[in-house]
Design a protein around this motif. Sequence first.
Motif, PDB file in Angstrom:
ATOM      1  N   PHE A  11       0.730  -1.087  -0.024  1.00 41.28           N
ATOM      2  CA  PHE A  11      -0.233  -0.044   0.104  1.00 41.28           C
ATOM      3  C   PHE A  11       0.943   1.579  -0.099  1.00 41.28           C
ATOM      4  N   GLN A  12       2.397   0.642   0.849  1.00 37.16           N
ATOM      5  CA  GLN A  12       2.810   2.155   0.862  1.00 37.16           C
ATOM      6  C   GLN A  12       2.812   2.904  -0.650  1.00 37.16           C
ATOM      7  N   ASN A  13       3.680   1.148  -1.318  1.00 39.51           N
ATOM      8  CA  ASN A  13       4.384   2.035  -2.653  1.00 39.51           C
ATOM      9  C   ASN A  13       3.413   2.279  -3.772  1.00 39.51           C
ATOM     10  N   ILE A  14       2.157   2.255  -3.662  1.00 40.68           N
ATOM     11  CA  ILE A  14       1.180   2.890  -4.198  1.00 40.68           C
ATOM     12  C   ILE A  14       1.204   3.898  -3.918  1.00 40.68           C
ATOM     13  N   LEU A  15       0.933   4.337  -3.317  1.00 38.19           N
ATOM     14  CA  LEU A  15       0.774   5.437  -2.213  1.00 38.19           C
ATOM     15  C   LEU A  15       2.193   6.154  -2.987  1.00 38.19           C
ATOM     16  N   LEU A  16       3.298   6.087  -3.025  1.00 34.52           N
ATOM     17  CA  LEU A  16       4.171   6.888  -4.120  1.00 34.52           C
ATOM     18  C   LEU A  16       4.245   7.221  -5.143  1.00 34.52           C
ATOM     19  N   GLN A  17       3.238   5.856  -5.564  1.00 34.24           N
ATOM     20  CA  GLN A  17       3.175   5.468  -7.851  1.00 34.24           C
ATOM     21  C   GLN A  17       2.005   6.282  -7.937  1.00 34.24           C
ATOM     22  N   LEU A  18       1.728   7.233  -7.194  1.00 39.24           N
ATOM     23  CA  LEU A  18      -0.367   7.449  -7.899  1.00 39.24           C
ATOM     24  C   LEU A  18      -0.267   7.841  -8.136  1.00 39.24           C
ATOM     25  N   PRO A  19       0.594   9.710  -8.791  1.00 45.25           N
ATOM     26  CA  PRO A  19       0.817  10.276 -10.042  1.00 45.25           C
ATOM     27  C   PRO A  19       1.131   8.938 -11.336  1.00 45.25           C
ATOM     28  N   ALA A  20       2.405   8.149 -11.114  1.00 42.28           N
ATOM     29  CA  ALA A  20       2.366   7.585 -12.379  1.00 42.28           C
ATOM     30  C   ALA A  20       1.297   6.611 -12.601  1.00 42.28           C
ATOM     31  N   ILE A  21       0.698   6.036 -11.678  1.00 47.16           N
ATOM     32  CA  ILE A  21      -0.626   5.162 -11.855  1.00 47.16           C
ATOM     33  C   ILE A  21      -1.762   5.275 -12.441  1.00 47.16           C
ATOM     34  N   CYS A  22      -2.529   6.702 -12.029  1.00 43.34           N
ATOM     35  CA  CYS A  22      -3.154   7.617 -12.574  1.00 43.34           C
ATOM     36  C   CYS A  22      -2.709   8.124 -14.273  1.00 43.34           C
TER      37      CYS A  22
END
Length: 442
Positions: A11-22
């Motif tokens: 979950f922490q890694n997802i939060l760090l990569q949110l802009p790229a995931i969007c």
Amino acid sequence: RYFAYVDFVAFQNILLQLPAICNLIERACESKKGPISLDDFKVANRILGIGGQLSRQQVDIVFQLFDLDNDGYVTARDAFEMCGMDIENNRLHAVEGRDGINTFSPPPNYPKVGAGDSTPVGALASHKTEKGTGRRLSLQERVMKYAKQFFFFSVAGGLAVVPVYPMDLVKTRMMNQRTVAASTSRMYSTSFDCLKAAFQYEGLQGLYRGMLPSLIAVGPEKFIKYTVNDLMRNSIRREAGQSYEWLTEYVSGGCAGACQLLVTNPLEITKIRLQMQGETSRVFKEKGFPVPKGLGLNHMSFSTLVSELGISGLYKGASACLLRDILFGAIYFPTFTASKKYLASANDLQLSETSNSVISGSLAVIPACLFTSPMDFIKTRLQVAPRPGETIYNGIADCVYKVYEREGPSAFFKGLLPRVCRLSPQYGISLYFYEKLSQLSS
């Protein structure tokens, strides 16, 4: 709820990569030209690589976070609504620069995006963004979007009304058939008998008597119903989140049904009066009497009938119509959503999005018809022009009491079968043509 350390790290890694995931979701939606499923997202992540090579666990977490309406699909709008305005502002906006060439770096004196608009830049609302990309629409684009939707609903609804309209005429006449409980004396024994008699005595034209009000009403009715439902559902979700998903569906569906009353009631009563005129003429002719004038029983055109009824007459039976439409919307839309989710998750079916919508819409009508049939029956009895000697009803309570006493409780479900036979295919056909028109326009 307790969760393992590996879940916390994922979950922490997802939060760090949110802009790229969007950005990944946006790119995938643009490539597909529509919302993406969980499998689409996995393939896009593997091929594009934006946001890092996410694990299967991380992909599932992202999809659970961003699938705001729980329909099995994610759009760029869902992603940016979940992440908020700051993330959305990190997107690239190409604007016209020097010499008319688009650029990401406009001149210093170039007007700011959103200038003159009270809506904050990046604040997304369903009616102000483009589905699939999250791009903010201008006022003119929003007006054109709604105008196009209204046109599509009118055309699709009109195409759906014509083939099933005779069942609507049968429904009205079956509901108005006055019988005494435990009596075998009746004008029509079955719905098919009613259809056969109407065709035999009135011809094909008689089966389509009163269709004009339906054709006029279908466009505004569908447009108001689906638009209000979407706006209400998105508004409630922004305030309450996903905690009350089913309550959100019920409330938004009920509000959508209530808002269509202004359009439906005037055209419902004129349609019913026109539908009954052929039967009334036949009954009086068989008895050797002329059809009395001034009671709304004799043949009148649509415009003449409207002028005879007046404003107050056009909204006769509005309370029953309102209760029917609220309950219908509160049942139809949650059932429609649940059916779409189920069919989308059924891997052995492999239905297209259009087929899913058509089947779900057709099935969702059945329970809605079943539970709203008594109110539709009462509305019909209140709106029909009573013949000499027939019971006159003074409101909903009086109608319920008199019908229950004289015809029994089963009378409230008269006309249920032809109503289902009309509405179920009508909703399916209208959704099919609406989807096809939307695809062609895209």
